[in-house]
Design a protein around this motif. Structure first.
Motif, short mmCIF file in Angstrom:
data_model
loop_
_atom_site.label_atom_id
_atom_site.label_comp_id
_atom_site.label_asym_id
_atom_site.label_seq_id
_atom_site.Cartn_x
_atom_site.Cartn_y
_atom_site.Cartn_z
N VAL A 297 37.80 29.46 43.89
CA VAL A 297 36.53 28.94 43.95
C VAL A 297 36.72 27.73 44.37
CG1 VAL A 297 35.16 27.32 42.05
CG2 VAL A 297 35.55 29.86 41.96
N ALA A 298 38.14 27.24 44.28
CA ALA A 298 38.79 26.32 44.89
C ALA A 298 39.14 26.03 46.12
CB ALA A 298 40.08 25.47 44.09
N LEU A 299 39.05 27.10 46.49
CA LEU A 299 38.47 26.93 48.22
C LEU A 299 36.89 27.34 49.18
CD1 LEU A 299 41.53 30.22 49.25
CD2 LEU A 299 41.55 27.40 49.22
N ARG A 300 36.38 27.01 47.48
CA ARG A 300 35.01 27.58 47.91
C ARG A 300 34.56 28.37 49.39
NH1 ARG A 300 33.66 20.96 49.77
NH2 ARG A 300 33.98 20.03 47.96
N THR A 301 35.12 29.83 48.22
CA THR A 301 34.67 31.03 48.73
C THR A 301 33.45 31.56 47.96
OG1 THR A 301 36.27 32.14 47.23
CG2 THR A 301 37.30 31.41 49.45
N THR A 302 32.77 31.92 48.10
CA THR A 302 31.11 32.84 47.66
C THR A 302 31.55 33.94 46.71
OG1 THR A 302 31.53 35.13 50.05
CG2 THR A 302 30.39 32.60 50.22
N GLU A 303 30.79 34.50 45.98
CA GLU A 303 31.06 35.47 44.88
C GLU A 303 31.29 35.94 45.81
OE1 GLU A 303 31.17 37.50 41.15
OE2 GLU A 303 31.35 35.04 41.93
N ALA A 304 30.94 36.97 46.83
CA ALA A 304 31.12 38.32 47.56
C ALA A 304 32.49 38.76 47.61
CB ALA A 304 29.96 38.02 48.49
N VAL A 305 33.02 37.25 49.03
CA VAL A 305 34.28 37.20 49.13
C VAL A 305 35.47 37.41 47.30
CG1 VAL A 305 36.43 35.47 49.43
CG2 VAL A 305 34.21 35.39 50.44
N ARG A 306 34.66 36.91 46.51
CA ARG A 306 36.02 36.65 45.17
C ARG A 306 35.67 38.37 44.65
NH1 ARG A 306 33.02 31.54 44.38
NH2 ARG A 306 32.32 32.28 42.93
N GLN A 307 34.28 39.05 45.21
CA GLN A 307 33.96 40.21 44.47
C GLN A 307 35.09 41.53 45.81
OE1 GLN A 307 32.79 41.28 41.62
NE2 GLN A 307 32.64 39.44 40.96
N ILE A 308 35.29 41.01 46.61
CA ILE A 308 35.68 41.83 47.75
C ILE A 308 37.21 42.02 47.02
CG2 ILE A 308 36.44 42.01 50.03
CD1 ILE A 308 33.89 41.04 50.69
N THR A 309 37.85 39.85 46.90
CA THR A 309 39.30 40.25 46.43
C THR A 309 39.17 40.69 45.83
OG1 THR A 309 39.47 38.21 48.00
CG2 THR A 309 40.61 38.18 46.18
N LEU A 310 38.90 40.82 44.54
CA LEU A 310 39.02 41.62 42.67
C LEU A 310 39.10 43.17 43.26
CD1 LEU A 310 40.00 41.77 39.86
CD2 LEU A 310 36.74 41.66 39.62
N GLY A 311 38.51 43.22 43.92
CA GLY A 311 37.87 44.85 44.96
C GLY A 311 38.79 45.82 45.01
N LEU A 312 40.09 44.89 46.73
CA LEU A 312 41.16 45.12 47.11
C LEU A 312 42.12 45.22 46.07
CD1 LEU A 312 40.26 43.33 49.99
CD2 LEU A 312 40.28 45.46 49.94
N LEU A 313 42.19 43.51 45.04
CA LEU A 313 43.65 44.32 44.58
C LEU A 313 43.45 44.64 43.61
CD1 LEU A 313 45.76 41.83 42.98
CD2 LEU A 313 44.69 41.30 41.55
N LEU A 314 42.61 45.73 43.13
CA LEU A 314 42.34 46.41 41.85
C LEU A 314 43.26 47.50 42.66
CD1 LEU A 314 41.78 47.90 39.43
CD2 LEU A 314 40.05 48.38 39.59
N LEU A 315 42.22 48.09 44.17
CA LEU A 315 42.53 49.12 44.91
C LEU A 315 44.17 49.22 45.15
CD1 LEU A 315 41.71 51.71 46.71
CD2 LEU A 315 41.38 49.89 48.38
N ILE A 316 44.83 47.93 45.08
CA ILE A 316 46.05 48.20 45.75
C ILE A 316 46.95 48.98 44.70
CG2 ILE A 316 47.71 46.64 46.06
CD1 ILE A 316 46.44 45.25 48.10
#
Length: 328
Positions: A297-316
């Motif tokens: 959020v501090a980096l001003r990323t979009t909700e889409a980017v945050r969801q993708i990051t969470l998904g990739l983290l969970l996949l890893i």
């Protein structure tokens, strides 16, 4: 039945050196690293007030993760994908029962978790006695709960949090939010139940070897039914606490909590196969995910980017977890 699978921090079962390299310790290191990274990106990130803010936002995910922890520990590939939907209806029902009046708080504390309990029991019954896979049953239950919420509200939730509840959700003592203090109390109670009670021993025993538990006289299917019921009740109760923070109800407030509640367990070292792990691990996972989201959020990323990051983290995490199981 002895609970040999219940991890401890430092005891006669683990040396200080072993603890330093344990999954739980690594989670603590990750929290520190994330806060340092946050400070580099956004000076003031590790100020006391901001740290408390991050922890307060972790509370709601942490409460949901408690129910998810119980389900996963119970084994049988247990997982509950309905927790976000049950949290959402918990927010809606709490607002309806409370209607802005302090006198209605006992009623909301009674009826809101009861509704969540009912949804959880239905899932547990279908999973245990009809042999519907947990992921399928709880996903279907999520749709049922969402539909029920729409029928109840007709798309427009009514009611709001009373002054006392809003004080709990947003108030502080010595600059520490009340919600954090309540979470600490919940952590202590949950850890005691899991580590020191017969019920906790049964949970680990059923999760690690259900056949042995069955031969020992435990009614495994019935036990798991109640575990799912408890998970539902906890998720609905999380909705009530989330209402104390938001003040007013909104539909689908819990939608963003389902996947993080699972990811927090994997991050915290809880075995997705059941029978191994503890709630402290889930707590660290919740803080890691909330801190990571705060940085994004501090980096001003979009909700889409945050969801993708969470998904990739969970996949890893799943890939790493699966690889370890194969080596074992």
């Amino acid at each position: 039945m002895n609970n040999n699978n219940s991890p401890v921090l430092i005891s006669d079962k683990i040396t200080p050196k072993e603890f330093l390299f344990s999954k739980l310790a690594i989670s603590f290191y990750a929290i520190i690293l994330l806060f340092v990274l946050g400070e580099v990106i956004l000076p003031g990130f590790i100020s006391f007030s901001h740290v408390m803010s991050v922890f307060r936002l972790s509370v709601f995910l942490g409460i949901v993760a408690l129910g998810q922890t119980l389900v996963v520990l119970s084994g049988n590939e247990g997982i509950d994908l309905s927790v976000g939907s049950i949290l959402s209806i918990g927010v809606v029902l709490s607002a309806f029962f409370l209607n802005g009046q302090n006198i209605n708080i006992p009623k909301a504390l009674l009826f809101t978790p009861t509704v969540g309990l009912a949804f959880g029991l239905i899932s547990g019954l279908a999973i245990s006695y009809i042999d519907i896979p947990p992921i399928i049953m709880t996903l279907a239950m999520a749709s049922v709960v969402e539909g029920t919420s729409l029928i109840i509200t007709k798309g427009f939730p009514t009611g709001n949090a009373p002054p006392l509840l809003e004080t709990i959700g947003n108030g502080k003592i010595f600059n520490i939010p009340y919600l954090i203090l309540l979470w600490i109390l919940l952590i202590i109670i949950a850890s005691f139940i899991l580590k020191k009670t017969k019920w906790g021993n049964l949970l680990y025993g059923v999760g690690s070897n259900s056949l042995t538990a069955e031969l020992s006289g435990v009614r495994v299917k019935r036990f798991r039914v109640f575990v799912y019921g408890i998970c539902g009740a906890i998720a609905a109760l999380a909705g009530l606490f989330l209402l104390s923070y938001t003040g007013t109800p909104y539909l689908n407030l819990g939608a963003t909590y389902t996947m993080p509640s699972i990811a927090s367990l994997a991050i915290g070292g809880i075995s997705l196969a059941g029978g191994n792990g503890n709630y402290i691990g889930a707590v660290t996972g919740c803080i890691i995910l909330t801190t990571l989201n705060s940085i994004l959020v501090a980096l001003r990323t979009t909700e889409a980017v945050r969801q993708i990051t969470l998904g990739l983290l969970l996949l890893i995490l799943v890939i790493v977890y699966t690889g370890r199981r194969k080596r074992w």
